[in-house]
Design a protein around this motif. Structure first.
Motif, PDB file in Angstrom:
ATOM      1  N   PHE A 195       0.657  -1.146   0.095  1.00 13.01           N
ATOM      2  CA  PHE A 195      -0.081  -0.115   0.158  1.00 13.01           C
ATOM      3  C   PHE A 195       0.916   1.296  -0.077  1.00 13.01           C
ATOM      4  CE2 PHE A 195      -3.503  -2.728   1.713  1.00 13.01           C
ATOM      5  CZ  PHE A 195      -4.401  -2.299   0.707  1.00 13.01           C
ATOM      6  N   CYS A 196       0.386   2.132  -0.588  1.00  9.64           N
ATOM      7  CA  CYS A 196       1.297   3.422  -0.828  1.00  9.64           C
ATOM      8  C   CYS A 196       0.191   4.734  -0.877  1.00  9.64           C
ATOM      9  CB  CYS A 196       1.871   3.468  -2.021  1.00  9.64           C
ATOM     10  SG  CYS A 196       3.427   2.134  -2.310  1.00  9.64           S
ATOM     11  N   GLU A 197       0.493   5.984  -0.655  1.00 10.10           N
ATOM     12  CA  GLU A 197      -0.274   7.003  -0.171  1.00 10.10           C
ATOM     13  C   GLU A 197      -0.375   7.656  -1.878  1.00 10.10           C
ATOM     14  OE1 GLU A 197      -1.484   8.078   2.310  1.00 10.10           O
ATOM     15  OE2 GLU A 197      -0.684   6.882   3.795  1.00 10.10           O
ATOM     16  N   THR A 198       0.548   7.611  -2.744  1.00  9.32           N
ATOM     17  CA  THR A 198       0.380   8.108  -3.937  1.00  9.32           C
ATOM     18  C   THR A 198       0.430   7.182  -4.816  1.00  9.32           C
ATOM     19  OG1 THR A 198       2.684   8.700  -4.426  1.00  9.32           O
ATOM     20  CG2 THR A 198       1.070  10.545  -3.081  1.00  9.32           C
ATOM     21  N   TRP A 199      -0.124   7.469  -6.206  1.00  6.52           N
ATOM     22  CA  TRP A 199      -0.132   6.563  -7.164  1.00  6.52           C
ATOM     23  C   TRP A 199       1.577   6.304  -7.903  1.00  6.52           C
ATOM     24  CZ3 TRP A 199      -1.473   2.208  -9.546  1.00  6.52           C
ATOM     25  CH2 TRP A 199      -1.163   1.751 -10.787  1.00  6.52           C
ATOM     26  N   GLU A 200       2.106   7.424  -7.998  1.00  9.16           N
ATOM     27  CA  GLU A 200       3.410   7.619  -8.070  1.00  9.16           C
ATOM     28  C   GLU A 200       4.606   6.682  -7.513  1.00  9.16           C
ATOM     29  OE1 GLU A 200       7.223  10.772  -8.922  1.00  9.16           O
ATOM     30  OE2 GLU A 200       5.335  11.622  -8.347  1.00  9.16           O
ATOM     31  N   GLU A 201       4.338   6.743  -6.210  1.00 11.77           N
ATOM     32  CA  GLU A 201       5.075   5.916  -5.132  1.00 11.77           C
ATOM     33  C   GLU A 201       4.495   4.588  -5.386  1.00 11.77           C
ATOM     34  OE1 GLU A 201       5.443   4.914  -0.574  1.00 11.77           O
ATOM     35  OE2 GLU A 201       3.854   6.426  -1.105  1.00 11.77           O
ATOM     36  N   PRO A 259      16.863   7.639 -16.427  1.00 14.90           N
ATOM     37  CA  PRO A 259      16.031   8.786 -17.139  1.00 14.90           C
ATOM     38  C   PRO A 259      14.542   8.216 -17.125  1.00 14.90           C
ATOM     39  CG  PRO A 259      17.193   7.915 -18.860  1.00 14.90           C
ATOM     40  CD  PRO A 259      17.901   7.560 -17.664  1.00 14.90           C
ATOM     41  N   PHE A 260      14.304   6.904 -17.312  1.00 11.97           N
ATOM     42  CA  PHE A 260      12.808   6.348 -17.008  1.00 11.97           C
ATOM     43  C   PHE A 260      12.293   6.659 -15.566  1.00 11.97           C
ATOM     44  CE2 PHE A 260       9.748   2.940 -16.549  1.00 11.97           C
ATOM     45  CZ  PHE A 260       9.085   2.794 -17.486  1.00 11.97           C
ATOM     46  N   PHE A 261      13.072   6.345 -14.685  1.00 14.06           N
ATOM     47  CA  PHE A 261      12.468   6.430 -13.195  1.00 14.06           C
ATOM     48  C   PHE A 261      12.528   8.079 -13.002  1.00 14.06           C
ATOM     49  CE2 PHE A 261      12.822   1.930 -13.011  1.00 14.06           C
ATOM     50  CZ  PHE A 261      11.725   1.623 -12.411  1.00 14.06           C
ATOM     51  N   ILE A 278       8.573   8.776 -15.333  1.00  9.94           N
ATOM     52  CA  ILE A 278       7.618   8.456 -14.495  1.00  9.94           C
ATOM     53  C   ILE A 278       7.103   9.767 -13.583  1.00  9.94           C
ATOM     54  CG2 ILE A 278       7.137   7.279 -12.460  1.00  9.94           C
ATOM     55  CD1 ILE A 278       8.384   4.899 -13.389  1.00  9.94           C
ATOM     56  N   PRO A 279       7.880  10.434 -13.109  1.00 11.34           N
ATOM     57  CA  PRO A 279       7.520  11.817 -12.519  1.00 11.34           C
ATOM     58  C   PRO A 279       6.687  12.752 -13.348  1.00 11.34           C
ATOM     59  CG  PRO A 279       9.698  11.416 -11.773  1.00 11.34           C
ATOM     60  CD  PRO A 279       9.415  10.329 -13.022  1.00 11.34           C
ATOM     61  N   ARG A 280       7.283  12.611 -14.828  1.00 10.71           N
ATOM     62  CA  ARG A 280       6.706  13.552 -15.900  1.00 10.71           C
ATOM     63  C   ARG A 280       5.180  13.089 -16.020  1.00 10.71           C
ATOM     64  NH1 ARG A 280       3.613  15.542 -18.118  1.00 10.71           N
ATOM     65  NH2 ARG A 280       3.578  16.374 -20.365  1.00 10.71           N
ATOM     66  N   GLY A 316      11.402  15.812 -17.951  1.00 13.63           N
ATOM     67  CA  GLY A 316      10.790  15.405 -16.886  1.00 13.63           C
ATOM     68  C   GLY A 316       9.741  16.082 -16.197  1.00 13.63           C
ATOM     69  N   PHE A 317       9.388  16.096 -15.149  1.00 11.57           N
ATOM     70  CA  PHE A 317       8.345  16.905 -14.234  1.00 11.57           C
ATOM     71  C   PHE A 317       8.734  18.288 -14.245  1.00 11.57           C
ATOM     72  CE2 PHE A 317       6.686  18.737 -10.460  1.00 11.57           C
ATOM     73  CZ  PHE A 317       5.162  18.534 -10.779  1.00 11.57           C
ATOM     74  N   GLU A 318       9.985  18.514 -14.055  1.00  6.80           N
ATOM     75  CA  GLU A 318      10.553  19.854 -13.819  1.00  6.80           C
ATOM     76  C   GLU A 318      10.353  20.885 -15.134  1.00  6.80           C
ATOM     77  OE1 GLU A 318      12.356  17.116 -11.225  1.00  6.80           O
ATOM     78  OE2 GLU A 318      12.259  17.088 -13.184  1.00  6.80           O
ATOM     79  N   GLU A 319      10.500  20.389 -16.212  1.00  6.85           N
ATOM     80  CA  GLU A 319      10.574  21.051 -17.380  1.00  6.85           C
ATOM     81  C   GLU A 319       8.831  21.054 -17.759  1.00  6.85           C
ATOM     82  OE1 GLU A 319      10.669  19.561 -21.818  1.00  6.85           O
ATOM     83  OE2 GLU A 319      12.512  20.562 -21.302  1.00  6.85           O
ATOM     84  N   TRP A 320       7.947  20.344 -17.507  1.00 13.80           N
ATOM     85  CA  TRP A 320       6.685  20.431 -17.599  1.00 13.80           C
ATOM     86  C   TRP A 320       6.154  21.403 -16.690  1.00 13.80           C
ATOM     87  CZ3 TRP A 320       2.532  19.549 -14.088  1.00 13.80           C
ATOM     88  CH2 TRP A 320       1.273  19.625 -14.559  1.00 13.80           C
ATOM     89  N   GLU A 321       6.656  21.365 -15.259  1.00 12.17           N
ATOM     90  CA  GLU A 321       6.039  22.203 -14.219  1.00 12.17           C
ATOM     91  C   GLU A 321       6.284  23.915 -14.708  1.00 12.17           C
ATOM     92  OE1 GLU A 321       5.815  22.164  -9.329  1.00 12.17           O
ATOM     93  OE2 GLU A 321       7.770  21.863 -10.314  1.00 12.17           O
TER      94      GLU A 321
END
Length: 358
Positions: A177-183, A212-214, A218-220, A345-350
Motif C-alpha cells: 500500500f502506498c499513499e500516492t500512485w506515483e509511489e 531517465p525512465f525513473f 515516471i514523474p513527468r 521530466g516533471f520539472e520542465e513540464w511544471e
C-alpha cells in the motif's frame, strides 16, 4: 512481433487424475452450494477449457429439490504446491471482491481448499460460466462500457495497492500500500525490472535508459495526476483484462470476465494491456472506455500514460515467458519512445505551466 501470447500446458506436477476424480473435499463444497436437496441423482467431472498454469474442470450435478429435478455446473481450477495454494487463494479473494461490485459479469466464487486425497493439490470452486465459443472478445460497446461502470462503482480506498499478492500467470506480484500512485508505480515497477533482469539477463539498452525512465518519465507522467489541486481515487481494477480472460454470455450476450488479479490502482492502468499488439482488446476499446470514464487530468497525457502502463505489462510478460524475447523488445521500444519524448521530466513540464496551472 508475435500477435498472440504463447500457449502453455498445465505444469507436470499437477496429475491428470486431479480432474478425473471428485475429491471428497471438493464434493463437500459442491454439496454446500446446493442446500435443501432431497437426493443427488448424479455427479460427474470432466476436463474443461485451457489454462496456462493450472488444470481446469467442469463438475456437473443432477439432484431433486422440492420433488423437481435440477441440474447445475461448477468450474474447478486446480494447482499444485505452496505457490499453487496461494494462487487459488489470491484468485478467490480477487473474484470475491469484484463479484461484490458486478456479480452478473463475473463468476461467483464458492470455495478454495485442498484435496483430502492429494494434499499437494489445491482448488478453487466457482460458478460455471456458459460462454460463446467464437474466440472473440465482446464488442467495445459492451465490454469497455462495462469495465468503465465497474471502475466507477467503487469500492473506495484511501491507498494504492492491496493487502494480498496477485499472480500474473505463476509470477507472484506484491502490492504494498502506498499513499500516492506515483509511489506505488515506481516502487513496484523497480522490483519488476530487477526480476526481469534476473530472468532474461542484463540488457545494455535497458541499463542506459533506466535512470531517465525513473527520474524523468515516471514523474513527468504520474506526478501531475496528484499535484496542482488534481487528484485520483484508487480504483479496484480487474488487473489482467486481455482477450483470453473475457467472453460473451451464451444466453444473455452480456460480457463476462474471469481470472482476476485485482488491486487498487489508477483506473487507466487497467487499459495498459489494451495497448499490447497481441491483444484483441485494443485501441477501439480504449476509445470507447473514455466515452464513459473520461481521462484523468491532465487529459492530454492520457495516451502517454497508457504507453507507460503498457511497459509494465510487457515487463510482467517478459518475466513470465522467459523463453520469449518479444516482450523485452516491447519494454525497450516503449522505454525508448518515452525517454526521448520527455527528457526534461516533471520539472520542465511544471515550469511550462506557470504558477496557476502547475
Amino acid at each position: 512481433m508475435a500477435n498472440e501470447q504463447p500457449r502453455q500446458t498445465a505444469p507436470a506436477e499437477i496429475p491428470k487424475k486431479a480432474v478425473e476424480i471428485i475429491d471428497p473435499q471438493v464434493l463437500k463444497e459442491v454439496h454446500a452450494c446446493v442446500p435443501d436437496v432431497e437426493r443427488f441423482e448424479s455427479i460427474s467431472i470432466s476436463s474443461h477449457g485451457e489454462s496456462f498454469w493450472t488444470r481446469t474442470a467442469r463438475i456437473s450435478i443432477s439432484y431433486l429439490r422440492n420433488h423437481v429435478k435440477e441440474d447445475d455446473d461448477f468450474f474447478l481450477k486446480i494447482t499444485y504446491g505452496a505457490e499453487g495454494k496461494e494462487m487459488v487463494e489470491s484468485e478467490f479473494e480477487c473474484v470475491r471482491e469484484l463479484h461484490k461490485l458486478a456479480g452478473s459479469f463475473l463468476p461467483q466464487p464458492f470455495a478454495t481448499g485442498t484435496y483430502s486425497s492429494m494434499p499437494n493439490i489445491h482448488f478453487l470452486l466457482c460458478q460455471f460460466l456458459y460462454i460463446k465459443k467464437d474466440d472473440e472478445p465482446p464488442p467495445p460497446s459492451e465490454l469497455a462500457t462495462t469495465v468503465a461502470k465497474i471502475h466507477q462503482w467503487g469500492p473506495l480506498s484511501s491507498k494504492f495497492g492491496s493487502n494480498f499478492a496477485t499472480f500474473h500467470g505463476n509470477v507472484r506480484v506484491a502490492h504494498p500500500f502506498c499513499e500516492t500512485w506515483e509511489e506505488y508505480f515506481t516502487t513496484t515497477t523497480r522490483t519488476l525490472f530487477d526480476r526481469e533482469r534476473s530472468v532474461q539477463g542484463p540488457s545494455k539498452e535497458i541499463e542506459r535508459m533506466i535512470e531517465p525512465f525513473f527520474k524523468k518519465v515516471i514523474p513527468r507522467l504520474l506526478r501531475p495526476l496528484e499535484t496542482g489541486g488534481r487528484s485520483i481515487t484508487p480504483c479496484l481494477i480487474h488487473g489482467d483484462l486481455w482477450h483470453g480472460n473475457v467472453g460473451t454470455d451464451k444466453y444473455t450476450d452480456k460480457p463476462l470476465m474471469f481470472d482476476a488479479a485485482c488491486f487498487f490502482a489508477h483506473n487507466e492502468y487497467e487499459l495498459g494491456v489494451w495497448r499490447q499488439p497481441w491483444n484483441k482488446i485494443n485501441s477501439a476499446y480504449r476509445k470507447e472506455y473514455h466515452h464513459y470514464f473520461p481521462p484523468s487530468e491532465p487529459a492530454e497525457d492520457c495516451d502517454n500514460r497508457n504507453a507507460l502502463y503498457a511497459i509494465r505489462v510487457s515487463l510482467l510478460d517478459s518475466i513470465l515467458y522467459r523463453n520469449e524475447k518479444q516482450y523485452r523488445e516491447l519494454v525497450i521500444s516503449g522505454m525508448r519512445e518515452l525517454v526521448e519524448k520527455f527528457p526534461g521530466g516533471f520539472e520542465e513540464w511544471e515550469a511550462s505551466q506557470g504558477p496557476d496551472q502547475a
